[in-house]
Design a protein around this motif. Sequence first.
Motif, short mmCIF file in Angstrom:
data_model
loop_
_atom_site.label_atom_id
_atom_site.label_comp_id
_atom_site.label_asym_id
_atom_site.label_seq_id
_atom_site.Cartn_x
_atom_site.Cartn_y
_atom_site.Cartn_z
N LEU A 1 4.41 11.04 -41.48
CA LEU A 1 3.37 11.94 -41.99
C LEU A 1 3.67 12.38 -43.42
N ARG A 2 4.93 12.71 -43.69
CA ARG A 2 5.31 13.14 -45.03
C ARG A 2 5.15 12.00 -46.03
N LEU B 1 14.84 9.83 -49.23
CA LEU B 1 16.22 10.16 -48.89
C LEU B 1 16.43 10.16 -47.38
N ASP B 2 15.46 10.72 -46.64
CA ASP B 2 15.59 10.80 -45.18
C ASP B 2 15.44 9.43 -44.51
N THR B 3 14.76 8.49 -45.16
CA THR B 3 14.61 7.16 -44.57
C THR B 3 15.73 6.21 -44.98
N MET C 1 10.92 10.48 -36.71
CA MET C 1 10.22 9.37 -37.35
C MET C 1 8.76 9.71 -37.60
N LEU C 2 8.11 10.39 -36.66
CA LEU C 2 6.72 10.77 -36.85
C LEU C 2 6.57 11.76 -38.00
N SER C 3 7.54 12.67 -38.12
CA SER C 3 7.51 13.64 -39.22
C SER C 3 7.66 12.93 -40.56
N ALA D 1 2.77 12.05 -49.38
CA ALA D 1 3.51 12.13 -50.64
C ALA D 1 2.65 11.63 -51.80
N LYS D 2 2.34 12.50 -52.74
CA LYS D 2 1.51 12.15 -53.89
C LYS D 2 2.26 12.29 -55.22
N THR D 3 3.42 12.92 -55.19
CA THR D 3 4.19 13.13 -56.41
C THR D 3 5.57 12.49 -56.27
N PRO D 4 6.24 12.21 -57.40
CA PRO D 4 7.61 11.67 -57.33
C PRO D 4 8.55 12.57 -56.54
#
Length: 403
Positions: free
Chosen positions: A179-180, A195-197, A174-176, A184-187
Amino acid sequence: MPFCDVSKGIQNGIKIFYRTYGHGPNKVLLIIGLAGTHDSWGPQIKGLTGTDIPNDEKWNNNNNIIRNESFVLDCENHEEDGNGIEVCAFDNRGMGQTSIPTKKSEYTTTNMAKDAIALMDHLGWRKAHVFGHSMGSMIACKLAAMVPERILSLALINATGGGFECFPKIDSQMLSIALRFLKAKTPEQRAAVDLDTHYTKEYLAELVGLKTRREILYQEYVKGIKSSGMQSNYGFEGQLNACWTHRVTSRDIEAIRSGGFLISVIHGRYDIIAQIYHGRKLAEKMQPHARMIDLHGGHLVSHERPKEVNEALSELIKASDMKLSPHDWTNLPKKGGSQLTGIKILLSRRRAECGNFVSFMYEMLAKLNFIILYLIGLFIMAFEQGRRIFKNLRPARVGAITS
């Protein structure tokens, strides 16, 4: 394009973008969650109405508006048999084509519920089945508490009670992801995090032909984000504020119960955002009107298990039309009754053996978990803000000294 002005006569008023699908006497209002748009309900729109073509218009290859006459005729015939469904899905304030207020205080689940009520008025819907997902389920709860007489049934998908219940369980995964998400600045970056969430690892690893679902969904997510645009900071922070400040009060629960309508609480067992424990607790508070349905899926269980979710929603509509008794609808054990499940019996025995100490320690650990996560969140946001400020700093240029 269909818009509903929810604040006529007020400067910079809120305009809600919406779409309707299908025709029939049964009206269904779909309320999406944080950072989602109306078309996030795609599998449910198609499953409930049989089409994904909006009612208002269809574009041909020459970009001319044409009526889909065959579809309209089919819907009208379907409406005559009394079983048709008309669905409305919309973009919440702060997302998609709906207005984006700049003040965080304008984003609350109460205000967003008022948006939904104004949309129902705009459509001329006196009553509707109201289905919400995640943050949308919080809005749906407030809507049902505010106007219970206008609710035919209520479905809460991957729901929580808001506030600290929005925080996931702390672990390295979850922490990873957190942070991602912040970076995240791009589509493309945002799609990979989403996808991971949204889905379970097993679902993403499944093969569809020669590709995994992850590969297929990644391309769809990137395309979708590019078409709707990355959510603005105002919108994201505002919607996050709505989730954080949301509370389902005892008065809300009593108002919802007073409506007498049936409720389905549908949840993915492996949701890493909204833990199923909170969804089940919410369902228990709404007894005897609620039914709990847990499915093998993640936060976006409506996409991961669309068939099961659509069947549950259709069953809720049918049961409501039949005026089914809440006691015949619920699958939850009666409070204080003898219909306790094995788990309930085991917990009762453990409480008797251990006393209140275990409950006290559990509550303390839950609060500690929340405090740690909150502090980590503050640190991450402060770090990102500092990094942005540092990037914007430039050394001042000193011109040459002339005599």
